[in-house]
Design an enzyme around this catalytic site. Structure first.
Site, PDB file in Angstrom:
ATOM      1  N   HIS A  83      42.682  35.814  54.224  1.00  0.00           N
ATOM      2  CA  HIS A  83      42.773  35.328  52.845  1.00  0.00           C
ATOM      3  C   HIS A  83      43.441  33.967  52.829  1.00  0.00           C
ATOM      4  O   HIS A  83      44.433  33.743  53.511  1.00  0.00           O
ATOM      5  CB  HIS A  83      43.611  36.320  52.019  1.00  0.00           C
ATOM      6  CG  HIS A  83      43.700  35.956  50.576  1.00  0.00           C
ATOM      7  ND1 HIS A  83      42.745  36.354  49.655  1.00  0.00           N
ATOM      8  CD2 HIS A  83      44.601  35.216  49.887  1.00  0.00           C
ATOM      9  CE1 HIS A  83      43.077  35.885  48.465  1.00  0.00           C
ATOM     10  NE2 HIS A  83      44.197  35.191  48.570  1.00  0.00           N
ATOM     11  N   ARG A 169      48.444  34.974  33.332  1.00  0.00           N
ATOM     12  CA  ARG A 169      49.358  34.011  33.966  1.00  0.00           C
ATOM     13  C   ARG A 169      48.761  32.613  33.955  1.00  0.00           C
ATOM     14  O   ARG A 169      49.470  31.622  33.788  1.00  0.00           O
ATOM     15  CB  ARG A 169      49.644  34.451  35.412  1.00  0.00           C
ATOM     16  CG  ARG A 169      50.540  35.670  35.492  1.00  0.00           C
ATOM     17  CD  ARG A 169      50.523  36.262  36.886  1.00  0.00           C
ATOM     18  NE  ARG A 169      50.864  35.292  37.901  1.00  0.00           N
ATOM     19  CZ  ARG A 169      50.399  35.302  39.160  1.00  0.00           C
ATOM     20  NH1 ARG A 169      49.577  36.255  39.561  1.00  0.00           N
ATOM     21  NH2 ARG A 169      50.750  34.378  40.004  1.00  0.00           N
ATOM     22  N   SER A 184      50.074  39.735  43.683  1.00  0.00           N
ATOM     23  CA  SER A 184      48.668  39.549  43.306  1.00  0.00           C
ATOM     24  C   SER A 184      47.780  39.530  44.556  1.00  0.00           C
ATOM     25  O   SER A 184      46.776  40.245  44.654  1.00  0.00           O
ATOM     26  CB  SER A 184      48.543  38.237  42.518  1.00  0.00           C
ATOM     27  OG  SER A 184      47.219  37.810  42.439  1.00  0.00           O
ATOM     28  N   LYS A 188      45.460  42.951  46.336  1.00  0.00           N
ATOM     29  CA  LYS A 188      44.006  42.866  46.555  1.00  0.00           C
ATOM     30  C   LYS A 188      43.666  43.134  48.025  1.00  0.00           C
ATOM     31  O   LYS A 188      42.677  43.790  48.337  1.00  0.00           O
ATOM     32  CB  LYS A 188      43.498  41.487  46.129  1.00  0.00           C
ATOM     33  CG  LYS A 188      43.409  41.371  44.607  1.00  0.00           C
ATOM     34  CD  LYS A 188      42.935  40.019  44.151  1.00  0.00           C
ATOM     35  CE  LYS A 188      43.971  38.965  44.335  1.00  0.00           C
ATOM     36  NZ  LYS A 188      43.918  37.832  43.448  1.00  0.00           N
TER      37      LYS A 188
HETATM   38  N1  URA Z   1      45.765  33.678  44.415  1.00  0.00           N
HETATM   39  C1  URA Z   1      45.816  34.935  43.916  1.00  0.00           C
HETATM   40  O1  URA Z   1      44.954  35.758  44.193  1.00  0.00           O
HETATM   41  N2  URA Z   1      46.842  35.247  43.101  1.00  0.00           N
HETATM   42  C2  URA Z   1      47.817  34.386  42.767  1.00  0.00           C
HETATM   43  O2  URA Z   1      48.704  34.742  42.035  1.00  0.00           O
HETATM   44  C3  URA Z   1      47.743  33.074  43.283  1.00  0.00           C
HETATM   45  C4  URA Z   1      46.713  32.752  44.131  1.00  0.00           C
END
Ligand code: URA
Length: 426
Positions: A83, A169, A184, A188
């Protein structure tokens, strides 16, 4: 009875929330009992008061539990995910996923779209005619079992709380706070099911993290979260003060990825991808030398994997290799000799966005063909009149756009060295 207002006040006054309180807040927000205005007040309280390590962990788990989780256990072997926290010209996934898969390591990856000055892998893949980013979970897993890789869009049922909270946000100035970014991203990654995770934490003008210290704190937080959840995680902190590689723009970045996979790309980006692949392979339990990895990257093995994935997901193989159809190409030349000192990623990301390569708002339609290809990068020497970049656009560039482009290419007399990977956090 728990009330959102009490939890907002508790955080506002700098106190630590319990696990039960965090679980309640995220569950109640996800099912609509807590409205957006209370959640934005809570996010702002976190922005100013932060969260302890325990709270960040609980928040991450509460977010994971707010939606479906993908079970990749039907795919044999150690599954490694990757990621990036986002950037300009970041085509790494297009190259790295097939490269790692070419060593027999399965990669089942969910990617995102671009917004603002940053690009997204899904948009790049969709510049290939026919490529389907939506696969059912069963087909996603079947494809990885069959060919060893798949890159698809994130399913709507995954980490529902993050979808809602991230959108909130984005419009309440509460994106850039470490506990919220870390939870966040890691929620994921955990929900997406991989056993091991490589994080590319970008730093610099074009990234969320503007300083090395911030990037280091975010990296350490996410690596710790991964480990606590039994998913070994490594973070690399990488430079995003200038665009990554040569191209910005969807089709142009696919073409650059192909060039690299044919051994014709810039050495710096080729080396960078090999280093990331070495870490990903190591996470999967395979020790490979950089020379071996470079061989797979440039002798067609990684490219074959990319082609297999494109075909499997409905993409047109001839279209994969199609040049950009942008009708106007403008060459930008150096107006003096010296060394390129700066090519600010943010400014050029926004410039490409205005050409149609990126979205200002989520609903904007993209122009896949437009963008920029740099012939010179920071640290390169230039003579007056040398080609710095080609701009691919739909219309002739205005004088203002030309002036703006040239103003952002900073050239000076001193030589300087550049590193893509700044630090590795394990
Ligand atoms: N990328 C994300 O998936 N979440 C965030 O809060 C910032 C960057």
């Amino acid at each position: 009875m728990v009330r959102a207002v009490d939890l907002i006040q508790k955080k506002r006054d700098g106190h630590e929330l319990t696990t039960q309180e965090i679980n309640w807040l995220i569950a109640a927000y996800t099912d609509g009992r807590v409205p957006d205005y209370q959640m934005s007040a809570f996010a702002m309280a976190v922005y100013f008061k932060g969260m302890t390590t325990r709270e960040t962990h609980d928040l991450t788990m509460a977010m994971v539990n707010s939606g479906e989780q993908i079970d990749l256990s039907a795919i044999s072997g150690i599954k490694v995910d990757k990621h990036s926290t986002g950037g300009v010209g970041d085509k790494v996934t297009l190259i790295l996923v097939p490269l790692v898969a070419s060593f027999g390591v399965p990669v089942a990856k969910m990617s995102g779209r671009g917004l603002g000055h940053t690009g997204g892998t899904l948009d790049k893949l969709e510049s290939i005619k026919g490529y389907r980013i939506e696969l059912s979970q069963a087909d996603f897993i079947k494809q990885v079992q069959k060919i060893g890789l798949a890159v698809i869009g994130q399913s709507d049922s995954l980490v529902k709380a993050d979808k809602m909270l991230y959108a909130l946000r984005d419009v309440t100035a509460t994106v850039d706070i470490i506990p919220l970014i870390a939870s966040s991203i890691m929620s994921k990654k955990i929900a997406a099911g991989a056993d091991r995770i490589l994080l590319d934490v970008t730093v610099g003008d074009g990234a969320f993290m503007k300083t090395l210290e911030e990037a280091e704190t975010l990296s350490k937080t996410m690596v710790a979260l991964g480990k606590e959840m039994g998913r070994r995680t490594i973070a690399v902190i990488t430079d995003m003060s200038q665009p990554l590689g040569q191209a910005i723009g969807n089709r142009l970045e696919v073409l650059e990825a192909l060039q690299i996979m044919q051994g014709q790309g810039r050495k710096d980006l080729t080396d960078f991808i090999c280093e990331l692949a070495q870490l990903m392979l190591e996470l999967a339990g395979k020790q490979k030398s950089l020379a071996d990895i470079r061989e797979h990257l440039t002798n067609g093995q990684a490219l074959k994997k990319l082609e297999e994935m494109v075909v499997c997901q409905g993409g047109d193989l001839a279209d994969l290799y199609r040049p950009s159809a942008a009708p106007v190409i403008t060459e930008i030349a150096a107006d003096k000799e010296g060394y390129i000192k700066e090519l600010p990623a943010l400014a050029f990301g926004l410039f490409a966005m205005r050409l149609g390569a990126g979205r200002a708002v989520k609903t904007d339609k993209l122009d896949y063909e437009t963008g920029i290809v740099f012939e010179k990068k920071v640290g390169d020497s230039v003579q007056k009149g040398d080609l710095i970049a080609r701009v691919y656009s739909n219309e002739k560039l205005s004088e203002n756009m030309l002036t703006e482009f040239k103003k952002n290419v900073k050239i000076n007399k001193e030589e300087l060295s550049v590193n893509e990977i700044l630090r590795i956090i394990t």
